[in-house]
Design an enzyme around this catalytic site. Structure first.
Site, PDB file in Angstrom:
ATOM      1  N   GLY A  77       0.781  -1.240   0.000  1.00 39.73           N
ATOM      2  CA  GLY A  77       0.000   0.000   0.000  1.00 39.73           C
ATOM      3  C   GLY A  77       0.808   1.284   0.000  1.00 39.73           C
ATOM      4  O   GLY A  77       0.310   2.328   0.408  1.00 39.73           O
ATOM      5  N   ILE A  84      -5.428 -10.542 -12.136  1.00 40.89           N
ATOM      6  CA  ILE A  84      -5.790 -10.213 -13.516  1.00 40.89           C
ATOM      7  C   ILE A  84      -7.305 -10.140 -13.588  1.00 40.89           C
ATOM      8  O   ILE A  84      -8.004 -11.054 -13.143  1.00 40.89           O
ATOM      9  CB  ILE A  84      -5.223 -11.268 -14.488  1.00 40.89           C
ATOM     10  CG1 ILE A  84      -3.702 -11.150 -14.514  1.00 40.89           C
ATOM     11  CG2 ILE A  84      -5.806 -11.081 -15.884  1.00 40.89           C
ATOM     12  CD1 ILE A  84      -3.004 -12.171 -15.365  1.00 40.89           C
ATOM     13  N   HIS A  92       2.154   0.506 -13.301  1.00 43.06           N
ATOM     14  CA  HIS A  92       2.958  -0.669 -13.631  1.00 43.06           C
ATOM     15  C   HIS A  92       4.438  -0.296 -13.497  1.00 43.06           C
ATOM     16  O   HIS A  92       4.858   0.757 -13.988  1.00 43.06           O
ATOM     17  CB  HIS A  92       2.655  -1.121 -15.066  1.00 43.06           C
ATOM     18  CG  HIS A  92       3.423  -2.346 -15.438  1.00 43.06           C
ATOM     19  ND1 HIS A  92       3.094  -3.600 -14.974  1.00 43.06           N
ATOM     20  CD2 HIS A  92       4.531  -2.508 -16.198  1.00 43.06           C
ATOM     21  CE1 HIS A  92       3.963  -4.483 -15.434  1.00 43.06           C
ATOM     22  NE2 HIS A  92       4.835  -3.853 -16.183  1.00 43.06           N
ATOM     23  N   LEU A 133      -3.270  -6.968 -21.193  1.00 43.37           N
ATOM     24  CA  LEU A 133      -2.568  -6.762 -19.922  1.00 43.37           C
ATOM     25  C   LEU A 133      -1.449  -5.717 -20.039  1.00 43.37           C
ATOM     26  O   LEU A 133      -0.591  -5.831 -20.909  1.00 43.37           O
ATOM     27  CB  LEU A 133      -1.981  -8.102 -19.435  1.00 43.37           C
ATOM     28  CG  LEU A 133      -1.287  -8.061 -18.075  1.00 43.37           C
ATOM     29  CD1 LEU A 133      -2.291  -7.843 -16.960  1.00 43.37           C
ATOM     30  CD2 LEU A 133      -0.490  -9.338 -17.850  1.00 43.37           C
TER      31      LEU A 133
HETATM   32  C1  GRF Z   1       4.152  -1.306  -7.208  1.00 42.26           C
HETATM   33  O1  GRF Z   1       5.469  -1.472  -7.630  1.00 42.26           O
HETATM   34  C2  GRF Z   1       3.214  -1.240  -8.383  1.00 42.26           C
HETATM   35  O2  GRF Z   1       3.770  -0.633  -9.497  1.00 42.26           O
HETATM   36  C3  GRF Z   1       2.990  -2.711  -8.658  1.00 42.26           C
HETATM   37  O3  GRF Z   1       2.904  -3.306  -7.397  1.00 42.26           O
HETATM   38  C4  GRF Z   1       3.630  -2.534  -6.452  1.00 42.26           C
HETATM   39  C5  GRF Z   1       2.688  -2.154  -5.374  1.00 42.26           C
HETATM   40  O4  GRF Z   1       3.308  -1.520  -4.297  1.00 42.26           O
HETATM   41  N1  GRF Z   1       1.834  -2.883  -9.498  1.00 42.26           N
HETATM   42  P1  GRF Z   1       2.452  -0.843  -3.137  1.00 42.26           P
HETATM   43  O5  GRF Z   1       1.483  -1.894  -2.602  1.00 42.26           O
HETATM   44  O6  GRF Z   1       1.736   0.337  -3.707  1.00 42.26           O
HETATM   45  O7  GRF Z   1       3.472  -0.469  -2.110  1.00 42.26           O
END
Ligand code: GRF
Length: 213
Positions: A12, A88, A105, A140
């Site tokens: 988070g 997904i 991403h 995706l």
């Molecule tokens: C981040 O690197 C995001 O890009 C990827 O998952 C990770 C999540 O991190 N999709 P967080 O839970 O926001 O710390």
């Protein structure tokens, strides 16, 4: 002020960046597929309603997505924000929220869609890596790009050091993207996002450690 629902699966830290950013949004709920997600406690501590839709309780992906959509709809959000949401989604779910669901991403898309982006970037020997905020489409990690942030890759980098460098930029990029959406500045034309915010001309491409115009 628009209303958003944030979907998470874990730590988070992007949720924290969104909470800390003083955005013109109301977070109607944080929903996690993972009951143990640390981001849930963070949301609660900030007075944001939380819910868990545990994917393990459902026999199929469509069944999980239907319940998730039901819980999202109950909050009537203008925007759905995927912030480290590690499931997904079905085409049906994505179609339902077309144009109002975004994802972050950890790569410079279209390079390295999918998982383990930092390890793959190191293995390929790329010299620049980063993150992307994009609208979600059925393909995706491939929707129209709202903002990207680039970081250098150093010879001494490990997956961890590179991930940390990218993550710091994620925490800048995601609030910026949400702010533009909330202000009605984003128009999608095909695969492209037009940003009508004149000040966004340079800010859609964040460069670290130096922000160059
Ligand atoms: C981040 O690197 C995001 O890009 C990827 O998952 C990770 C999540 O991190 N999709 P967080 O839970 O926001 O710390």
């Amino acid at each position: 002020m628009i209303s958003i629902v944030v979907l998470i699966s874990g730590r988070g830290s992007n949720l924290r960046a969104i909470l800390d950013a003083d955005l013109p949004v109301r977070i109607a709920a944080v929903i996690s597929n993972n009951p143990a997600a640390a981001g849930l406690a963070l949301a609660r501590a900030r007075g944001v309603p939380t819910e868990v839709v545990d994917h393990r309780a459902f026999a199929s992906r469509p069944a999980f997505d239907e319940r998730l959509a039901e819980r999202v709809d109950a909050r009537r959000p203008d925007l759905i924000v995927l912030a480290g949401f590690m499931r997904i989604l079905t085409d049906a779910f994505i179609a339902r929220y077309r144009g109002r669901i975004i994802n972050i991403h950890p790569s410079l898309l279209p390079a390295f869609p999918g998982l383990d982006t930092h390890a793959r970037a190191l293995a390929e020997g790329v010299k620049i890596h980063g993150c992307t905020v994009h609208f979600v489409t059925p393909q995706l990690d491939h929707g129209p790009i709202i903002i990207q942030a680039a970081v250098p890759v150093f010879a001494a980098d490990t997956e961890q050091t590179l991930a940390a460098r990218v993550l710091a930029q994620e925490h800048r990029a995601y609030p910026a993207a949400i702010r533009w959406f909330a202000q009605g500045k984003l128009k999608v034309e095909g695969q492209k996002v037009l940003n009508t915010d004149a000040d966004a001309r340079f800010e859609q491409a964040l460069l670290s450690p130096v922000d160059a115009p």
